[in-house]
Design a protein around this motif. Structure first.
Motif, short mmCIF file in Angstrom:
data_model
loop_
_atom_site.label_atom_id
_atom_site.label_comp_id
_atom_site.label_asym_id
_atom_site.label_seq_id
_atom_site.Cartn_x
_atom_site.Cartn_y
_atom_site.Cartn_z
N THR A 11 0.83 -1.20 0.00
CA THR A 11 0.00 0.00 0.00
C THR A 11 0.86 1.25 0.00
OG1 THR A 11 -1.83 -1.09 1.14
CG2 THR A 11 -1.73 1.31 1.31
N VAL A 12 1.90 1.24 0.83
CA VAL A 12 2.80 2.39 0.91
C VAL A 12 3.49 2.62 -0.43
CG1 VAL A 12 4.94 3.23 1.96
CG2 VAL A 12 3.16 2.20 3.39
N PHE A 13 4.03 1.55 -1.02
CA PHE A 13 4.74 1.70 -2.29
C PHE A 13 3.81 2.12 -3.42
CE2 PHE A 13 8.60 -1.21 -1.19
CZ PHE A 13 9.03 -0.24 -0.31
N ALA A 14 2.55 1.69 -3.36
CA ALA A 14 1.58 2.13 -4.36
C ALA A 14 1.35 3.63 -4.26
CB ALA A 14 0.26 1.38 -4.19
N HIS A 15 1.29 4.16 -3.04
CA HIS A 15 1.18 5.61 -2.85
C HIS A 15 2.42 6.32 -3.37
CE1 HIS A 15 -2.60 6.37 -0.80
NE2 HIS A 15 -2.40 5.34 -0.01
N PHE A 16 3.59 5.77 -3.06
CA PHE A 16 4.82 6.40 -3.53
C PHE A 16 4.82 6.51 -5.05
CE2 PHE A 16 7.76 5.10 0.27
CZ PHE A 16 7.01 5.90 1.11
N ARG A 17 4.46 5.43 -5.73
CA ARG A 17 4.46 5.45 -7.18
C ARG A 17 3.39 6.41 -7.71
NH1 ARG A 17 2.69 3.71 -12.02
NH2 ARG A 17 4.23 2.88 -13.51
N ARG A 18 2.24 6.43 -7.06
CA ARG A 18 1.15 7.29 -7.52
C ARG A 18 1.54 8.76 -7.49
NH1 ARG A 18 -2.25 10.36 -4.84
NH2 ARG A 18 -1.69 9.47 -2.81
N VAL A 19 2.21 9.20 -6.43
CA VAL A 19 2.48 10.63 -6.27
C VAL A 19 3.72 11.08 -7.03
CG1 VAL A 19 1.35 10.60 -4.03
CG2 VAL A 19 3.85 10.47 -4.14
N LEU A 20 4.60 10.14 -7.42
CA LEU A 20 5.80 10.51 -8.17
C LEU A 20 5.48 10.76 -9.64
CD1 LEU A 20 8.61 8.13 -6.83
CD2 LEU A 20 8.72 10.63 -6.93
N ARG A 21 6.16 11.74 -10.19
CA ARG A 21 6.08 11.96 -11.63
C ARG A 21 6.83 10.83 -12.35
NH1 ARG A 21 8.27 18.17 -11.56
NH2 ARG A 21 6.50 19.14 -10.47
N PRO A 22 6.46 10.52 -13.58
CA PRO A 22 7.26 9.59 -14.37
C PRO A 22 8.71 10.04 -14.44
CG PRO A 22 5.16 9.98 -15.45
CD PRO A 22 5.23 10.95 -14.29
N GLY A 23 9.61 9.14 -14.14
CA GLY A 23 11.04 9.45 -14.10
C GLY A 23 11.52 9.94 -12.75
N GLY A 24 10.60 10.18 -11.81
CA GLY A 24 10.98 10.71 -10.51
C GLY A 24 11.70 9.69 -9.65
N PRO A 25 12.76 10.11 -8.92
CA PRO A 25 13.52 9.18 -8.09
C PRO A 25 12.89 8.95 -6.73
CG PRO A 25 14.54 11.34 -7.99
CD PRO A 25 13.38 11.44 -8.97
N LEU A 26 13.12 7.75 -6.22
CA LEU A 26 12.74 7.35 -4.87
C LEU A 26 13.98 6.83 -4.17
CD1 LEU A 26 10.68 6.44 -2.61
CD2 LEU A 26 10.53 4.27 -3.86
N GLN A 27 14.20 7.28 -2.94
CA GLN A 27 15.32 6.74 -2.16
C GLN A 27 14.81 6.26 -0.80
OE1 GLN A 27 19.02 8.63 0.06
NE2 GLN A 27 19.37 8.69 -2.15
N LEU A 28 15.15 5.03 -0.44
CA LEU A 28 14.79 4.44 0.84
C LEU A 28 16.05 4.17 1.65
CD1 LEU A 28 12.26 1.68 -0.36
CD2 LEU A 28 11.74 4.05 0.31
N GLY A 29 15.97 4.40 2.95
CA GLY A 29 17.02 4.01 3.89
C GLY A 29 16.39 3.17 4.98
N PHE A 30 17.05 2.05 5.35
CA PHE A 30 16.43 1.15 6.32
C PHE A 30 17.48 0.25 6.98
CE2 PHE A 30 16.16 -0.52 2.05
CZ PHE A 30 16.60 -1.83 2.15
N HIS A 31 17.08 -0.40 8.08
CA HIS A 31 17.92 -1.38 8.76
C HIS A 31 17.90 -2.70 7.99
CE1 HIS A 31 18.10 1.33 12.12
NE2 HIS A 31 16.84 1.15 12.48
N VAL A 32 19.06 -3.36 7.96
CA VAL A 32 19.18 -4.64 7.25
C VAL A 32 19.13 -5.79 8.24
CG1 VAL A 32 20.68 -6.07 5.81
CG2 VAL A 32 20.49 -3.61 5.38
N GLY A 33 18.38 -6.83 7.89
CA GLY A 33 18.30 -8.02 8.74
C GLY A 33 17.08 -8.83 8.39
N ASP A 34 16.75 -9.76 9.28
CA ASP A 34 15.61 -10.66 9.06
C ASP A 34 14.73 -10.76 10.28
OD1 ASP A 34 16.35 -11.83 6.33
OD2 ASP A 34 18.16 -12.27 7.48
N THR A 35 14.74 -9.72 11.11
CA THR A 35 14.00 -9.79 12.37
C THR A 35 13.04 -8.61 12.52
OG1 THR A 35 15.70 -8.54 13.58
CG2 THR A 35 15.95 -10.94 13.49
N SER A 36 12.05 -8.81 13.36
CA SER A 36 11.15 -7.75 13.80
C SER A 36 11.09 -7.80 15.32
CB SER A 36 9.75 -7.93 13.22
OG SER A 36 9.75 -7.81 11.82
N ARG A 37 11.17 -6.66 15.95
CA ARG A 37 11.13 -6.64 17.42
C ARG A 37 10.27 -5.47 17.89
NH1 ARG A 37 14.45 -2.87 20.02
NH2 ARG A 37 15.84 -1.69 18.63
#
Length: 214
Positions: A131-157
């Motif tokens: 849902t979040v990524f669908a919103h991101f794509r919807r609001v971006l213009r064609p050709g518009g960049p997206l940058q994500l920063g996040f923690h790397v791993g395989d856990t949720s706490r």
């Protein structure tokens, strides 16, 4: 847990820690050349796409938004926490900040020249990410960049305390870059690059550079 529940918990948690979080993170960009490099690449991609308004989604106290302004980017900040937005407006009165959620972005279709989300996706459950990524794509213009920063791993706490010992109730999700990249492709994005930072550290960090296809 329903969407309303975890959103409310996240909002309340960051309202509680807004001031102490700001004090701890104020100099994060100045102290890390990798963060500065990632933002420089993003600013360059925005200019290459023609420039225009850029949303910093999950902006917290606004330090990233303001850094982008220093790079010549017309950025504004959106955050779930009114407490964080109050701090951002206090510290940076000349920059636009507003309360909002990445799960329901109140931005017009194809209105953004770029979108950045640093360490805010980490609180979004897996089943809400599309849902979040669908919103991101919807609001971006064609050709518009997206940058994500996040923690790397395989856990949720469940994080129950943070930023000066204040109580919190937020889930923190660590994810592999390939998994996040796959979700982005499913949402209609093209991946331009992946960066892995501090791979030998306790909690590695990743940046994903993507764009909405022209």
């Amino acid at each position: 847990m329903t969407t309303d529940d975890w959103l409310a918990n996240t909002r309340t948690s960051y309202d509680t820690v807004a001031v102490s979080y700001t004090d701890q993170l104020r100099d994060a960009i100045a102290g890390d050349p990798h963060l500065r490099a990632a933002l420089a690449v993003f600013a360059d991609r925005v200019r290459a796409a023609g420039g225009g308004p850029v949303a910093d989604v999950g902006c917290g106290p606004g330090h990233v938004t303001v850094y982008l302004h220093g790079l010549g980017v017309d950025a504004f900040g959106i955050d779930l926490s009114p407490g964080m937005i109050d701090v951002a407006r206090r510290d940076y009165p000349d920059v636009q900040f507003e309360v909002g959620s990445m799960t329901d972005l109140h931005l017009s279709d194809a209105s953004m020249a770029g979108l950045l989300a640093w360490w805010s996706l980490i609180h979004i459950p897996d089943d809400e990410v599309p849902t979040v990524f669908a919103h991101f794509r919807r609001v971006l213009r064609p050709g518009g960049p997206l940058q994500l920063g996040f923690h790397v791993g395989d856990t949720s706490r469940l994080k129950t305390e943070g930023y000066g010992g204040h109580p919190m109730t937020v889930y923190v999700h660590h994810r592999q870059p390939d998994k996040v990249a796959s979700w982005l492709r499913d949402a209609g994005f093209e991946i331009e690059a992946q960066w892995l930072c501090d791979p030998d550290g306790q909690v590695p960090q990743a940046f994903l550079f993507a764009r909405r296809p022209s």
